[in-house]
Design an enzyme around this catalytic site. Structure first.
Site, PDB file in Angstrom:
ATOM      1  N   HIS A 279       0.843  -1.199   0.000  1.00 45.87           N
ATOM      2  CA  HIS A 279       0.000   0.000   0.000  1.00 45.87           C
ATOM      3  C   HIS A 279       0.885   1.258   0.000  1.00 45.87           C
ATOM      4  O   HIS A 279       1.755   1.412   0.849  1.00 45.87           O
ATOM      5  CB  HIS A 279      -0.909  -0.028   1.230  1.00 45.87           C
TER       6      HIS A 279
ATOM      7  N   HIS B   9       0.823  12.038  -6.071  1.00 45.28           N
ATOM      8  CA  HIS B   9       0.102  12.219  -4.812  1.00 45.28           C
ATOM      9  C   HIS B   9       1.040  12.025  -3.612  1.00 45.28           C
ATOM     10  O   HIS B   9       1.096  12.866  -2.708  1.00 45.28           O
ATOM     11  CB  HIS B   9      -1.074  11.239  -4.742  1.00 45.28           C
ATOM     12  N   GLU B  10       1.756  10.924  -3.591  1.00 49.06           N
ATOM     13  CA  GLU B  10       2.623  10.623  -2.437  1.00 49.06           C
ATOM     14  C   GLU B  10       3.709  11.687  -2.276  1.00 49.06           C
ATOM     15  O   GLU B  10       4.037  12.094  -1.162  1.00 49.06           O
ATOM     16  CB  GLU B  10       3.267   9.235  -2.578  1.00 49.06           C
TER      17      GLU B  10
ATOM     18  N   HIS C 263       2.785  14.628  -0.260  1.00 51.78           N
ATOM     19  CA  HIS C 263       3.002  14.480   1.185  1.00 51.78           C
ATOM     20  C   HIS C 263       4.457  14.808   1.536  1.00 51.78           C
ATOM     21  O   HIS C 263       4.744  15.522   2.479  1.00 51.78           O
ATOM     22  CB  HIS C 263       2.715  13.044   1.633  1.00 51.78           C
TER      23      HIS C 263
ATOM     24  N   HIS D 220     -13.114   1.960   9.440  1.00 48.69           N
ATOM     25  CA  HIS D 220     -12.890   3.127  10.303  1.00 48.69           C
ATOM     26  C   HIS D 220     -13.829   3.171  11.507  1.00 48.69           C
ATOM     27  O   HIS D 220     -13.510   3.782  12.513  1.00 48.69           O
ATOM     28  CB  HIS D 220     -12.994   4.409   9.477  1.00 48.69           C
TER      29      HIS D 220
ATOM     30  N   TYR E 147     -11.489  12.938   5.328  1.00 49.07           N
ATOM     31  CA  TYR E 147     -11.577  12.545   3.912  1.00 49.07           C
ATOM     32  C   TYR E 147     -12.586  13.405   3.171  1.00 49.07           C
ATOM     33  O   TYR E 147     -12.391  13.734   2.007  1.00 49.07           O
ATOM     34  CB  TYR E 147     -11.923  11.056   3.790  1.00 49.07           C
TER      35      TYR E 147
HETATM   36 ZN   LIG Z   1      -2.248  10.301   0.691  1.00 51.59          ZN
END
Ligand SMILES: [Zn+2]
Length: 606
Positions: free
Chosen positions: A347, A377-378, A381, A505, A515
Site C-alpha cells: 500500500h 500524490h505521495e 506528502h 474506520h 476525507y
Molecule cells: Zn495520501
C-alpha cells in the site's frame, strides 16, 4: 495513500499504558504553575516526542518493508512507547489550563491535548477494558471472512472487494454484500460499551463526548464546525443528485427493476462494498464517444519507463514549481519496487523518518497511469513534510487533517493531457469534447464519495452524543445512507444487524471527516493555484506544472505546517478564509451540463 507521522500514531494504536494518568487537580490548584514551567514542559514534550517518533518511524519502516514476526513486535513496541508518551503529555498539559500563555505556547498545549482520538477513563480497569474492546473490534474486522455454504474456500475482504468491483450478476453481488456484512453483528455490544467508556474518558478531559472531542480539532467551536460541513455539502448536493440520477438510470439499463426508477439505489450495485466510490462501474455508465484517445499506461510501457523514471516525473513536477530536488537519501532509501525475497506492505505511503528531510516513499510501482498518479500524490506528502520542517516539532503537520491528503490530490489534479504533452509523453492533447468520459470517471470516484465521507461521522457524532441509542444503531445508519447518499440496503435489515461495523474506520475508531474535507479542499486549492498559474482554460484542463507563482503560493501554505489555525493556511494558498465547494462545481462544470442533458425528462432525486 497514507503517510506516517507521529500524529498518525494516535490512530494506529490509541491509548495504551494509561495508568499513572491522574495528575491531581487539587495539587495544581494549590501550586499554580508558572509560564516558565509551561515552557519547560513544552520543551520536554517536543524533545521526547521527537525522539520517540523517529524511533517509531524507523521501526515501522523496517516492519513495512520486511514483514516478520520480530519486526512486527518491534514496531508495535515502538508505537506503544510513542503513544503512551503522547497520552501522558496530553494529561499533564491540563495542569496548565487557565494559565495565560503566549499564543504559540497555548496552541501547542491545545495540540498536545487534542492529539488523542480516544481518551481512556482514568479508572485503570475501565481504561484496560476500552483498550481491549477497540483491539478486539479491529481484530474481528481484520479477520472477517465470508464462508459461503457448501464451499470450501472462505472469501476475504480482498476477494469480496474484487467481486463487488467486477461482477455484474446481481445475485452474486448480493451474496457477497450480505456475506461481508455478517462479520459485524458480533461487534455490536462491544461497540456500545466502547462508546460509553470513550465518552467517559472524553468527559474527564473536559469534552462533552468523544464526537465533540473529534470536532474540537478544527480551530472552531465543535458545533460551528458541524454546521460548516453541512454548508459545504449543500453547495455540492445538487451536482451529486444529478450524478445519482444519471447513474441510477444507467444501472436500470443493466439490471432492470432491481434498481428502482425513482428511489434510492441498492447498495450492492455500485461497485464498492460501502457504495463509497463508484468508479468501478464506469464501464456500465460510460458515455459513448468519450474515449480520450490515448492510454497513458500503454505509452509508459511502450517507452520502457522504469520505476525510477516514474518517480523522476513526479519529482520534476515539484522542481518545476521551484521546490528543491528530493535529497539523495530519498533515492537510496525508498522502496519503489516489490522485493522478490520478502513480504512487504505494498500500500503506497509517504514517510518522513526524522521529521526533517529523511523523506521516502514506499510503493510497489507498476508502470501504469494509476501509479503515475499515485506517485505525484505521495510526493505531495513528502514536499509538504519538508516544507514545514522548520517549524517546532508540534507544528510539523498539516493545517488540519484534511490538508495533507488534499495536497497530494491537488498535485494529481494537475496531471492533464497538456502536462503529458510537456513531458513529451503525448504528441498533442485531445480536444476538450473528449473530457466528459474522464470527468465522469473522476466524479464517480470523488463526487460519489462526498456524502459517504460526511455521513460516517454524522452517524458517530450522534452515537457519541447519545442521540442515537444502541437499539437504533442500524436503523439510523440506513436513514443517513438514504438521506445523504440516496442508497438503500439491498435486503431488509433488522436491529440485530450492525452494518456500520462492516466499515474499517468504525470498527477501528478512526475519525473520517478528514476525507470529506480533503475531497472539497483539493478542488479549492487547485482552482486557486490554477489562477496563480494564469490558466485560462477549463479548470479540469489546468495544470500548474512549471508555474513558479503557483509553487510560491503552495509553499506559503505548506511551510506554515500546523503553526496557525487552518483558515490562515487556507488564506495563504487561496486568499479565502472559508472552505468553499464552488471550486468542485467549477471543475466539473462541463459534466454538470452534460448530466443535465442526459437527465432531461427523467426522474431526479430519491
Ligand atoms: Zn495520501
Amino acid at each position: 495513500m497514507v503517510r506516517f507521522s507521529f500524529r498518525s500514531l494516535s490512530w494506529l494504536g490509541l491509548c495504551l499504558a494509561l495508568t499513572g494518568f491522574g495528575i491531581s487537580q487539587s495539587t495544581a490548584k494549590k501550586n499554580p504553575p508558572s509560564i516558565a514551567e509551561a515552557k519547560a514542559f513544552i520543551d520536554e514534550a517536543e524533545a521526547r516526542l521527537m525522539a520517540l517518533s523517529v524511533d517509531a518511524s524507523r521501526a515501522n519502516w523496517v516492519q513495512s518493508t520486511h514483514i516478520t514476526e520480530d519486526t512486527e513486535i518491534l514496531s508495535a513496541q515502538a508505537n506503544e512507547r510513542a503513544i503512551a508518551a503522547g497520552v501522558d503529555f496530553a494529561k499533564r498539559a491540563t495542569r496548565f489550563d487557565g494559565l495565560n500563555l503566549p499564543a504559540d505556547m497555548a496552541r501547542k498545549m491545545k495540540l498536545l491535548k487534542l492529539s488523542l482520538t480516544l481518551a481512556a477513563p482514568s479508572n485503570p480497569k475501565e481504561s484496560e477494558e476500552l483498550t481491549r474492546l477497540v483491539a478486539s473490534m479491529e481484530g474481528t474486522y481484520g479477520k472477517g471472512k465470508y464462508c459461503p455454504e457448501g464451499q470450501e474456500k472462505c472469501l476475504t475482504l480482498e476477494d469480496l472487494t474484487r467481486l463487488l468491483a467486477n461482477n455484474r450478476d446481481p445475485k452474486q453481488l448480493l451474496d457477497g454484500w450480505v456475506g461481508w456484512h455478517r462479520i459485524a453483528p458480533p461487534m455490536r455490544n462491544d461497540f456500545k460499551r466502547y462508546v460509553e467508556l470513550a465518552n467517559k474518558g472524553a468527559r474527564e478531559l473536559g469534552f462533552a463526548d468523544t464526537g465533540a472531542m473529534w470536532r474540537s480539532k478544527y480551530d472552531m467551536p465543535p458545533d460551528a464546525f458541524a454546521k460548516e460541513l453541512d454548508r459545504l455539502w449543500n453547495q455540492v448536493r445538487p451536482f451529486y443528485v444529478s450524478l445519482h440520477a444519471y447513474v441510477r438510470n444507467r444501472l436500470r439499463a443493466t439490471y432492470g427493476d432491481v434498481v428502482p426508477a425513482t428511489g434510492p439505489i441498492p447498495a450492492h450495485l455500485l461497485g464498492n462494498m460501502w457504495a463509497q466510490s463508484w468508479e468501478n462501474i464506469y464501464p456500465l455508465v460510460a458515455p459513448s464517444g468519450a474515449d480520450p484517445g490515448f492510454d497513458l499506461t500503454e505509452i509508459l510501457k511502450k517507452r520502457n519507463t522504469d520505476d525510477r523514471q516514474m518517480v523522476k516525473y513526479g519529482e520534476q513536477f515539484f522542481t518545476s514549481l521551484g521546490f528543491k530536488p528530493l535529497p539523495k537519501t530519498f533515492w537510496e532509501r525508498s522502496q519503489f519496487v516489490k522485493p522478490r525475497d520478502r513480504e512487504v506492505v505494498c500500500h503506497a505511503s509517504a514517510w518522513d523518518i526524522d521529521n526533517v528531510d529523511d523523506l521516502r516513499i514506499k510503493m510497489c510501482i507498476d508502470i501504469t497511469a494509476e501509479d503515475f498518479n499515485t506517485i505525484h500524490h505521495e510526493l505531495g506528502h513528502n514536499f509538504y513534510q519538508r516544507s514545514y520542517n522548520q517549524q517546532p516539532m508540534l507544528f510539523r503537520d498539516s493545517a488540519n487533517d484534511g490538508f495533507h491528503e488534499a495536497v497530494g490530490d491537488t498535485i494529481a489534479l494537475s496531471i492533464t493531457p497538456e502536462y503529458l504533452v510537456k513531458l513529451g509523453l503525448l504528441d498533442k492533447s485531445p480536444d476538450t469534447s473528449k473530457d466528459i468520459g474522464l470527468l465522469l470517471k473522476t466524479a464517480l470516484e470523488k463526487i460519489a464519495f462526498l456524502p459517504f465521507g460526511l455521513l460516517i461521522d454524522q452517524w458517530r457524532w450522534k452515537v457519541f452524543s447519545g442521540e442515537i441509542p444502541a437499539e437504533k444503531y442500524n436503523e439510523t445508519w440506513w436513514q443517513l445512507k438514504e438521506k445523504y447518499q440516496g442508497v438503500a440496503p439491498p435486503v431488509a435489515r433488522t436491529k440485530d444487524d450492525f452494518d456500520p461495523g462492516a466499515k474499517y474506520h468504525v470498527a477501528a475508531n478512526v475519525p473520517y471527516t478528514r476525507y470529506f474535507l480533503a475531497h472539497i479542499l483539493q478542488f479549492q486549492f487547485h482552482r486557486a493555484l490554477a489562477q496563480s498559474a494564469g490558466c485560462q482554460g477549463p479548470l479540469n484542463r489546468c495544470s500548474i506544472y512549471q508555474s513558479k507563482e503557483a509553487g510560491r503560493r503552495l509553499d506559503a501554505m505548506l511551510s506554515l505546517g500546523l503553526s496557525k489555525p487552518w483558515p490562515d493556511a487556507l488564506e495563504a494558498i487561496t486568499g479565502q478564509r472559508q472552505m468553499d465547494a464552488t471550486a468542485v462545481l467549477d471543475y466539473f462544470a462541463p459534466l454538470q451540463k452534460w448530466l443535465d442533458e442526459q437527465n432531461k425528462g427523467k426522474p431526479v432525486g430519491w
